[in-house]
Design an enzyme around this catalytic site. Structure first.
Site, PDB file in Angstrom:
ATOM      1  N   ARG A 121     -32.593  -1.568 -53.912  1.00  0.00           N
ATOM      2  CA  ARG A 121     -32.173  -0.169 -54.179  1.00  0.00           C
ATOM      3  C   ARG A 121     -33.218   0.855 -53.751  1.00  0.00           C
ATOM      4  O   ARG A 121     -33.268   1.965 -54.256  1.00  0.00           O
ATOM      5  CB  ARG A 121     -31.809   0.023 -55.648  1.00  0.00           C
ATOM      6  CG  ARG A 121     -30.670  -0.854 -56.088  1.00  0.00           C
ATOM      7  CD  ARG A 121     -30.101  -0.427 -57.419  1.00  0.00           C
ATOM      8  NE  ARG A 121     -28.987  -1.302 -57.760  1.00  0.00           N
ATOM      9  CZ  ARG A 121     -29.130  -2.460 -58.388  1.00  0.00           C
ATOM     10  NH1 ARG A 121     -30.320  -2.856 -58.765  1.00  0.00           N
ATOM     11  NH2 ARG A 121     -28.076  -3.198 -58.650  1.00  0.00           N
ATOM     12  N   LYS A 143     -33.541  10.552 -41.869  1.00  0.00           N
ATOM     13  CA  LYS A 143     -32.277   9.936 -41.470  1.00  0.00           C
ATOM     14  C   LYS A 143     -32.556   8.488 -41.054  1.00  0.00           C
ATOM     15  O   LYS A 143     -33.432   8.239 -40.212  1.00  0.00           O
ATOM     16  CB  LYS A 143     -31.656  10.686 -40.292  1.00  0.00           C
ATOM     17  CG  LYS A 143     -30.915  11.944 -40.696  1.00  0.00           C
ATOM     18  CD  LYS A 143     -30.108  12.478 -39.525  1.00  0.00           C
ATOM     19  CE  LYS A 143     -29.378  13.744 -39.891  1.00  0.00           C
ATOM     20  NZ  LYS A 143     -28.686  14.343 -38.733  1.00  0.00           N
ATOM     21  N   GLU A 185     -36.147  16.640 -26.636  1.00  0.00           N
ATOM     22  CA  GLU A 185     -36.087  17.068 -28.048  1.00  0.00           C
ATOM     23  C   GLU A 185     -37.087  18.196 -28.311  1.00  0.00           C
ATOM     24  O   GLU A 185     -36.857  19.047 -29.156  1.00  0.00           O
ATOM     25  CB  GLU A 185     -36.338  15.887 -28.994  1.00  0.00           C
ATOM     26  CG  GLU A 185     -35.261  14.801 -28.964  1.00  0.00           C
ATOM     27  CD  GLU A 185     -33.950  15.178 -29.687  1.00  0.00           C
ATOM     28  OE1 GLU A 185     -33.849  16.277 -30.265  1.00  0.00           O
ATOM     29  OE2 GLU A 185     -33.020  14.351 -29.641  1.00  0.00           O
ATOM     30  N   LYS A 227     -38.864  21.178 -37.035  1.00  0.00           N
ATOM     31  CA  LYS A 227     -37.933  20.228 -37.660  1.00  0.00           C
ATOM     32  C   LYS A 227     -38.178  20.151 -39.161  1.00  0.00           C
ATOM     33  O   LYS A 227     -37.241  20.166 -39.968  1.00  0.00           O
ATOM     34  CB  LYS A 227     -38.065  18.841 -37.024  1.00  0.00           C
ATOM     35  CG  LYS A 227     -37.252  17.825 -37.795  1.00  0.00           C
ATOM     36  CD  LYS A 227     -36.662  16.726 -37.008  1.00  0.00           C
ATOM     37  CE  LYS A 227     -35.663  15.991 -37.891  1.00  0.00           C
ATOM     38  NZ  LYS A 227     -35.170  14.778 -37.308  1.00  0.00           N
ATOM     39  N   GLU A 237     -28.218  17.929 -44.452  1.00  0.00           N
ATOM     40  CA  GLU A 237     -27.362  18.454 -43.386  1.00  0.00           C
ATOM     41  C   GLU A 237     -26.019  18.975 -43.889  1.00  0.00           C
ATOM     42  O   GLU A 237     -24.960  18.557 -43.416  1.00  0.00           O
ATOM     43  CB  GLU A 237     -27.151  17.388 -42.305  1.00  0.00           C
ATOM     44  CG  GLU A 237     -26.643  17.991 -41.010  1.00  0.00           C
ATOM     45  CD  GLU A 237     -26.531  16.993 -39.872  1.00  0.00           C
ATOM     46  OE1 GLU A 237     -27.422  16.160 -39.716  1.00  0.00           O
ATOM     47  OE2 GLU A 237     -25.529  17.073 -39.154  1.00  0.00           O
ATOM     48  N   ARG A 241     -29.214  22.295 -41.089  1.00  0.00           N
ATOM     49  CA  ARG A 241     -29.760  21.168 -40.306  1.00  0.00           C
ATOM     50  C   ARG A 241     -28.900  20.870 -39.075  1.00  0.00           C
ATOM     51  O   ARG A 241     -29.358  20.241 -38.132  1.00  0.00           O
ATOM     52  CB  ARG A 241     -29.908  19.928 -41.204  1.00  0.00           C
ATOM     53  CG  ARG A 241     -30.666  18.799 -40.522  1.00  0.00           C
ATOM     54  CD  ARG A 241     -31.176  17.759 -41.494  1.00  0.00           C
ATOM     55  NE  ARG A 241     -31.763  16.623 -40.788  1.00  0.00           N
ATOM     56  CZ  ARG A 241     -32.423  15.639 -41.357  1.00  0.00           C
ATOM     57  NH1 ARG A 241     -32.592  15.625 -42.663  1.00  0.00           N
ATOM     58  NH2 ARG A 241     -32.915  14.636 -40.644  1.00  0.00           N
ATOM     59  N   ASN A 245     -28.610  19.635 -34.015  1.00  0.00           N
ATOM     60  CA  ASN A 245     -27.676  18.959 -33.104  1.00  0.00           C
ATOM     61  C   ASN A 245     -27.485  19.730 -31.807  1.00  0.00           C
ATOM     62  O   ASN A 245     -26.628  19.384 -30.998  1.00  0.00           O
ATOM     63  CB  ASN A 245     -26.307  18.772 -33.776  1.00  0.00           C
ATOM     64  CG  ASN A 245     -26.400  17.779 -34.909  1.00  0.00           C
ATOM     65  OD1 ASN A 245     -27.262  16.904 -34.900  1.00  0.00           O
ATOM     66  ND2 ASN A 245     -25.542  17.927 -35.904  1.00  0.00           N
ATOM     67  N   HIS A 248     -26.478  18.113 -28.566  1.00  0.00           N
ATOM     68  CA  HIS A 248     -26.053  16.745 -28.876  1.00  0.00           C
ATOM     69  C   HIS A 248     -24.537  16.559 -28.821  1.00  0.00           C
ATOM     70  O   HIS A 248     -24.064  15.427 -28.731  1.00  0.00           O
ATOM     71  CB  HIS A 248     -26.573  16.316 -30.255  1.00  0.00           C
ATOM     72  CG  HIS A 248     -28.050  15.999 -30.248  1.00  0.00           C
ATOM     73  ND1 HIS A 248     -29.009  16.934 -29.921  1.00  0.00           N
ATOM     74  CD2 HIS A 248     -28.732  14.849 -30.515  1.00  0.00           C
ATOM     75  CE1 HIS A 248     -30.210  16.369 -29.999  1.00  0.00           C
ATOM     76  NE2 HIS A 248     -30.071  15.108 -30.351  1.00  0.00           N
ATOM     77  N   HIS A 252     -24.240  13.593 -26.625  1.00  0.00           N
ATOM     78  CA  HIS A 252     -23.739  12.313 -27.142  1.00  0.00           C
ATOM     79  C   HIS A 252     -22.541  11.844 -26.331  1.00  0.00           C
ATOM     80  O   HIS A 252     -22.395  10.649 -26.052  1.00  0.00           O
ATOM     81  CB  HIS A 252     -23.290  12.466 -28.603  1.00  0.00           C
ATOM     82  CG  HIS A 252     -24.395  12.220 -29.585  1.00  0.00           C
ATOM     83  ND1 HIS A 252     -24.390  12.753 -30.844  1.00  0.00           N
ATOM     84  CD2 HIS A 252     -25.534  11.492 -29.493  1.00  0.00           C
ATOM     85  CE1 HIS A 252     -25.493  12.372 -31.486  1.00  0.00           C
ATOM     86  NE2 HIS A 252     -26.192  11.610 -30.688  1.00  0.00           N
ATOM     87  N   HIS A 265     -31.469   8.401 -24.737  1.00  0.00           N
ATOM     88  CA  HIS A 265     -30.923   9.453 -25.585  1.00  0.00           C
ATOM     89  C   HIS A 265     -31.438  10.829 -25.140  1.00  0.00           C
ATOM     90  O   HIS A 265     -30.661  11.785 -24.994  1.00  0.00           O
ATOM     91  CB  HIS A 265     -31.297   9.177 -27.041  1.00  0.00           C
ATOM     92  CG  HIS A 265     -30.881  10.267 -27.969  1.00  0.00           C
ATOM     93  ND1 HIS A 265     -29.558  10.520 -28.266  1.00  0.00           N
ATOM     94  CD2 HIS A 265     -31.613  11.205 -28.637  1.00  0.00           C
ATOM     95  CE1 HIS A 265     -29.505  11.557 -29.097  1.00  0.00           C
ATOM     96  NE2 HIS A 265     -30.728  11.979 -29.330  1.00  0.00           N
TER      97      HIS A 265
HETATM   98  N1  GLY Z   1     -32.052  14.343 -35.303  1.00  0.00           N
HETATM   99  C1  GLY Z   1     -31.406  15.361 -36.022  1.00  0.00           C
HETATM  100  C2  GLY Z   1     -31.740  15.361 -37.467  1.00  0.00           C
HETATM  101  O1  GLY Z   1     -32.654  14.688 -37.894  1.00  0.00           O
HETATM  102  O2  GLY Z   1     -31.087  16.027 -38.200  1.00  0.00           O
END
Ligand code: GLY
Length: 510
Positions: A121, A143, A185, A227, A237, A241, A245, A248, A252, A265
């Site tokens: 957990r 993330k 990025e 960031k 997000e 946040r 993107n 992206h 993507h 990427h």
């Molecule tokens: N890579 C985008 C984020 O971490 O929200």
């Protein structure tokens, strides 16, 4: 050198990010202080282990640890690999007070972070990102996750690391392609939230690889700082946040429709940034000057801005399908000014509708940029594809297929342009005027470079071959061929390329 520190302020999930060169002694001190005594569980991959094996030993010297080297690559970012990490932790008797160290790029960070988020957990994890992309993006913000056959990052958890150690010594040994991919990025962060970083990137332009250690650290710190500030305000997000993107949505889609593994990427993000900036211009949010600066910067950094092997229909189909959900619109981040981004709800149908025009503009602007044509000359407003493209003091024509006219010499063109056009016509094309010629009428080494950068290798080689046929002593062309003697020959067929263009735009490129 004293490392610099930045704190991501998230209440009881706050953590420090340490920046510096060779900061392993600080890492050791940190572990000894916060996790004394226990075994540290290091997760890396086989590529990282083969390149940085000595570094891993140096970083972990004096600390009881075990190491798991995963199979490398996005294709292994799946549940089987997560299970491998669970097994590794179980065999190593990891407990609630244990520490996982993610030592590697973004895939390692996401997988190790997810395993740490879910094992017992949740146990602690720290990140030691070894690629530029993971340093400026994935190691910060919490993330974590893995891919399903149905889509990328479909399973995941927010699990903030306990610390992040960003050491620019890793960048010294990173290959050019991965370093460049990370810069996408950085450009994203600059565009979305840091005008000073943007100005610095514009000033550095194509010379970014020659940045000094101090300059690298500044660039990385600025990107990470932006960031971190976004994550602090919207950890999960729900709103803000989403500006991360930027680039992206289309990026993507390009990555997915080209087949994962074809583009890195960051390379897809670079394309996405440029394509979405043009979309922003069409939607009245992004100014033309900013688009010019961005296209110029990305090309100067060495990014191709289109993947000619991918049909627009595939990109259109992949847009908005990231999470295997069919949605009708997206909150698209668009750049209003350098460092200022706004989220705008845009119907996916509208994005798809704009794709042909965006691709045409990208190609036009790429040619204009490569050949130093002032913006505006190459892109007439009334058509996504201009009829006459001026290339330095040369000209070539793009005409509707049905016209099938003889190669044009524009009335206003000077005698040299006419001469170039006349000499450029192949005997075969006179015999079969309706057929697409074997190479563009304009043949310059710079144009060959442009085709090469867009993946049209056979066209590029053909252009240079024809330059040498007409002028065997051409030193630039000789050097160009020599430099590519060992390159993998991807024989993208010229006819297929031109037919794709013809199909997509209803035009014939001559
Ligand atoms: N890579 C985008 C984020 O971490 O929200």
């Amino acid at each position: 050198m004293n490392p610099e520190t930045m704190t991501v302020a998230l209440g009881d999930r706050s953590y420090d990010i340490f920046f510096g060169r060779e900061i392993y002694s600080l890492f050791q001190e940190w572990i000894c202080r916060f996790y004394p005594g226990g075994t540290v569980h290091v997760v890396t991959d086989r590529n990282v282990a083969s390149i940085y094996g000595d570094d891993i030993q140096r970083w972990l010297a004096g600390i009881p640890h075990d190491v798991l080297a995963l199979p490398p690559g996005e294709e292994h970012k799946n549940f089987d690999t997560v299970r491998e990490i669970y097994g590794f932790l179980a065999r190593g008797d990891a407990g609630r007070d244990s520490l996982v160290v993610a030592f590697g790029g973004g895939v390692v960070g996401d997988l190790a972070g997810f395993a740490a988020a879910t094992y017992l957990r949740g146990i602690s994890c720290i990140q030691v990102p070894t690629t530029l992309l993971s340093q400026v993006d994935s190691s910060v913000g919490g993330k974590t996750g893995f891919n399903l056959p149905e889509g990328k990052n479909l399973v995941g958890a927010f699990h903030q690391p306990r610390a992040v150690f960003i050491d620019d010594a890793f960048l010294l040994t990173l290959d050019d392609r991965n370093l460049r991919a990370g810069m996408a990025e950085v450009v994203k962060c600059a565009l979305a939230g840091d005008a000073e970083l943007w100005d610095r990137l514009l000033a550095v332009g194509g010379k970014w690889k020659a940045l000094s250690g101090e300059e690298w650290r500044w660039v990385v710190r600025r990107a990470v700082g932006f960031k971190a500030s976004v994550v602090e305000r919207d950890e999960r997000e729900t709103s803000l946040r989403r500006i991360l993107n930027l680039g992206h949505t289309i990026g993507h889609a390009m990555e997915k429709s080209g087949g994962y593994g074809r583009l890195l990427h960051g390379e897809a993000v670079a394309m996405g940034l440029a394509w979405e900036a043009i979309l922003g211009m069409k939607l009245g949010v992004t100014g033309e000057e900013l688009v010019d600066g961005l296209v110029s910067l990305l090309i100067g950094m060495g990014f191709p801005l289109d993947d000619p092997g991918v049909a627009l229909t595939s990109i259109a189909a992949a847009i908005g399908m990231d999470k295997k959900r069919m949605v009708s619109d997206v909150d698209l981040p668009l750049v209003a000014a350098p460092g200022r981004c706004e989220l705008r709800r845009v119907p996916l149908a509208e994005i798809r509708r704009e794709l042909p025009g965006i691709r045409a503009e990208i190609r036009e602007r790429s040619i204009a940029r490569e050949l130093n044509i002032p913006a505006g000359n190459a892109v007439p407003e009334e058509s996504p594809v201009s009829n006459l493209v001026h290339v330095g003091d040369e000209v070539y024509e793009i005409r509707p297929v049905e016209e099938n006219v003889a190669p044009a010499v524009p009335a206003e063109a000077g005698p040299e342009i006419g001469k170039e056009q006349a000499t450029a016509v192949e005997p075969e094309s006179e015999q079969a005027p309706s057929e697409i010629r074997a190479a563009p009428a304009v043949r310059t080494v710079t144009l060959a470079d442009l085709y090469w950068s867009q993946g049209e290798h056979s066209t590029a080689r053909r252009i240079v071959g024809e330059i040498l046929r007409d002028d065997p002593a051409n030193l630039r062309a000789q050097a160009w061929l020599a430099a590519r003697a060992g390159d993998d020959l991807v024989e993208a067929d010229l006819l297929a390329f031109l037919e794709t263009m013809a199909k997509e735009y209803g035009y014939d490129l001559s």
